[in-house]
Design an enzyme around this catalytic site. Structure first.
Site, PDB file in Angstrom:
ATOM      1  N   ASP A 168      -6.753  -6.347  64.766  1.00  0.00           N
ATOM      2  CA  ASP A 168      -6.038  -6.177  66.032  1.00  0.00           C
ATOM      3  C   ASP A 168      -5.326  -7.474  66.361  1.00  0.00           C
ATOM      4  OD1 ASP A 168      -6.903  -3.571  66.392  1.00  0.00           O
ATOM      5  OD2 ASP A 168      -8.668  -4.159  67.554  1.00  0.00           O
TER       6      ASP A 168
ATOM      7  N   ASP B 207      -3.262   1.829  66.749  1.00  0.00           N
ATOM      8  CA  ASP B 207      -3.797   2.299  68.038  1.00  0.00           C
ATOM      9  C   ASP B 207      -2.670   2.822  68.922  1.00  0.00           C
ATOM     10  OD1 ASP B 207      -6.333   1.467  67.264  1.00  0.00           O
ATOM     11  OD2 ASP B 207      -6.100  -0.514  68.165  1.00  0.00           O
TER      12      ASP B 207
END
Length: 203
Positions: A162, A176
């Site tokens: 991330d 995401d």
């Protein structure tokens, strides 16, 4: 999943929601037969859109993570919009936005199941908006599943990369984002009564 399959109908079933009526074999059925045959490529085009969107989302996510790991990991965060948005490389063993880090294997199985369901639904897909939505879901699921399989600490337990870090919000990635956008689009299409097979229903 059951609700989605109910909407689509059994892929090979002639009485599914999007199934076309049988054409007579008489002499007057020539033009109708041509129309029926011409309808089949329409479905194939929607499937092509689904996989094109999925491939684009997957490639974008994969390339972005490769750049982040190579250039940003183990370095100071990069501010994009002051302290409101920055790029900061982290490894997330949980679900989207860092939830449930103790259930990595379960999230891996869920992602794989989502991919299987989307591929099954694709066989009865005639709606362009649904093709785009499912494509985003598929691309995002594949992006994070790739991390689960190939990144440390091990197969099916890998931590997702991330890097998008808004202020006062969880860090996430492009996979995401694709999943969330696809999910929102599906909700909107459901409210409008548009089914994946292209039909419109009113409750």
């Amino acid at each position: 999943m059951a609700e989605a399959e109910r909407i689509i109908g059994t892929p090979d079933s002639p009485d599914g929601t999007g199934a076309e009526p049988e054409q007579s074999s008489g002499p007057d059925s020539g033009s109708d037969g041509q129309e029926s045959a011409g309808a089949r490529p329409r479905g194939k085009r929607r499937i092509a859109v689904l996989f094109a969107v999925a491939a684009f989302a997957y490639a974008l996510d994969l390339v972005s993570k490769m750049i982040v790991v190579a250039k940003l990991e183990h370095h100071a965060p990069v501010e994009i919009i002051g302290d409101w948005l920055r790029f900061e490389a982290i490894r997330n063993a949980g679900a989207a936005f860092g939830f449930g880090e103790a259930f990595t294997v379960i999230f891996t199985v869920i992602a794989a199941a989502v991919i299987v369901v989307i591929v099954r639904l694709a066989r009865k897909l005639y709606s362009l908006p649904w093709a785009i939505a499912l494509g985003m879901l598929l691309g995002g699921a594949l992006g994070n599943l790739t991390d689960r399989i190939f990144r440390s600490p091990g197969v099916f337990e890998g931590a997702v990369v991330d890097f998008i870090a808004p202020k006062h919000f969880a860090v996430f990635n492009l996979a995401d984002s694709a999943i969330v956008c696809g999910g929102i689009l599906i909700v909107l299409l459901s409210f409008k009564g548009l089914d994946p097979d292209g039909t419109v229903h009113k409750d």
